[in-house]
Structure formats: C-alpha cells, structure tokens
Design a protein around this motif. Structure first.
Motif: not given
Length: 132
Positions: A11-12, A14-17, A19-20, A23
């Motif tokens: 999941q991480l 798939k996120m932009e840096s 955003q990750a 999160w």
C-alpha cells in the motif's frame, strides 16, 4: 515481516512519497506502542529527500533507540550526511543517552559509510557527542 506488514508495504509503495510519509506519521506516532512497526516498513520504499528528513525528524524524537534496528532502517536509504544532520538535531542529550546512542549508532554508520568524507562526518559527530 509478517503478511499484514507485506500488505502495508504494498500500500505504501502505491502512494506518493509525501502521502506515504504522512500516513506513517499519523498511523504510527512516536507515542504509540507500535511505532516500531513504522521502522520496519520505512525501508521498503524509496523516499524523496524531504520526506526522508521528515520521517527521521519525527521518529528520532525517540533517540536513543534501544537497538540498532531504527538506525539501520534510516541508514538503508538516507545519505550519511542527511542521517547525521537529523541525529544532530536531537543533541545535546544526557551522558547515559549519548552513550546508548553511540553504542548502536557507530556500527550502523560505519557500515553505511561509502567514502572518507562519510567517515569524517561520522568522526565529527562522535567527537561532538563524546568530546575528548
């Protein structure tokens, strides 16, 4: 790494840096009992330098770590200079904490050092923490 952590890593990824990083910081604040899980997840993706610093500044509030794992996590993707800059932000600390910091940090940094410049930066930090 367990199955749930593998799913979280996917999941991480798939996120932009940015955003990750947000999160992780929100999901695993340093005052949570399971913040250490973030240190397991962090090395499993690439990070923009600004997010590397943000994560280090957030989790380095806990310095010194009580083992090498937290240092290894950050050393796996950060330059020695950036890593040391983030550690330096947590100084000064009491002698007992400084001793624990150096006990686990020095071997990790020596392993991460890529050249004489890195080794000099490490020596400078050690001398700053433990003046002769």
């Amino acid at each position: 790494m367990n199955e749930r952590q593998k799913i979280l890593c996917a999941q991480l990824a798939k996120m932009e840096s940015k955003q990750a990083a947000e999160w992780l910081i929100n999901r695993y604040p340093v005052d949570s009992i399971d913040y250490g899980e973030a240190l397991l997840l962090i090395p499993h993706r690439s990070w923009k330098r600004s997010d590397q610093k943000r994560l280090a500044q957030h989790y380095f509030i806990k310095l010194p770590f009580s083992g090498a794992g937290g240092y290894e996590a950050f050393a796996s993707f950060m330059s020695v200079k950036t890593f040391l800059d983030c550690v330096r932000e947590r100084l000064p600390m009491n002698a007992s904490d400084a001793s624990l910091l150096l006990y686990y940090l020095i071997p990790v940094l020596n392993k991460a050092a890529k050249n004489d410049s890195d080794r000099q930066l490490i020596m400078n930090l050690v001398n700053e923490i433990r003046p002769s």
